[in-house]
Write an enzyme that holds these catalytic residues in place. Structure first.
Site, PDB file in Angstrom:
ATOM      1  CE  LYS A 123     -36.049   7.486  26.085  1.00  0.00           C
ATOM      2  NZ  LYS A 123     -36.709   8.726  24.816  1.00  0.00           N
ATOM      3  CG  ASP A 142     -39.914   8.270  28.416  1.00  0.00           C
ATOM      4  OD1 ASP A 142     -40.574   8.449  29.616  1.00  0.00           O
ATOM      5  OD2 ASP A 142     -41.077   8.049  27.692  1.00  0.00           O
TER       6      ASP A 142
END
Ligand code: SF4
Length: 217
Positions: A123, A142
């Site tokens: 991420k 997320d």
């Protein structure tokens, strides 16, 4: 059951793009290094809080060497309010050591290299590559992206890696960088975790609203 998920994704993209023309990375930064630090700090912390902390942090620490001039304890105090500050301080200092030793002090711009840095998972690497370098290496997942992708029927997966794989097959590569920003904007404004405002939502008539109790009527 959504018969053609690619068409469904395309409709979602078209509408959200129009709805959030100014969507952008919410973490304040002026270069790739600052974005890397801000993204490490954003784990389990709001972007608003990170921006408050980095407003001072980035004045004191301008390059990787600066983070190594202080003790871990001093750095911990500087980032304390972002939570998990011991681990974050340890990771930031270890990452800075590697950036200096292995990359001549510059932030690497490949997924493979970024993943060698402490505190950096897919991420964080995707955030840095997409928003600092304009490289579409994957789709940032997320909590907002995860929640909305499930509600909208784009994935049935629950782990970020698998959600990212599903999204990268449905979303055209040219939209990989912006797609999370549109979803995050929508998640914050309309599709909240507890009380989505379905009656005000531009996706209302195409959203299967998977996994939520209708509470807008
Ligand atoms: S219709 Fe409701 S559940 Fe679907 S995206 Fe909009 S707010 Fe979220």
């Amino acid at each position: 059951m959504i018969p053609d998920k690619k068409k469904h994704a395309a409709q979602i993209i078209k509408r959200l793009k129009k709805e959030y023309p100014d969507a952008h990375c919410a973490l304040v930064h002026t270069n790739a290094f600052e974005l890397l630090i801000a993204t490490i700090l954003s784990a389990q912390c709001t972007d608003v809080r990170v921006n408050i902390v980095t407003a001072n942090l980035f004045r004191k620490y301008r390059q990787p060497q600066d983070y190594l001039k202080v003790s871990q304890e001093e750095l911990e105090q500087d980032i304390r309010s972002t939570g998990f500050f011991r681990n974050k301080a340890k990771n930031i200092q270890a990452a800075c050591e590697k950036i200096i030793a292995n990359f001549d002090g510059a932030i690497p711009n490949t997924m493979e290299e970024l993943l060698t840095l402490n505190g950096v998972a897919r991420k964080t690497a995707n955030v840095v590559l997409g928003n600092a370098f304009g490289i579409a290496s994957g789709v940032v997942v997320d909590t907002h992206v995860s929640r909305l992708s499930n509600r909208l029927g784009l994935t049935e997966e629950t782990t970020p890696e698998k959600i990212e794989k599903d999204l990268s097959e449905l979303v055209p590569k040219k939209d990989w960088i912006m797609f999370p920003h549109w979803l995050i904007s929508h998640g914050r404004a309309i599709c909240n975790a507890r009380k989505p405002k379905c009656a005000e939502c531009v996706l209302e008539n195409i959203c299967p609203k998977i996994g939520i109790i209708r509470n807008d009527r």
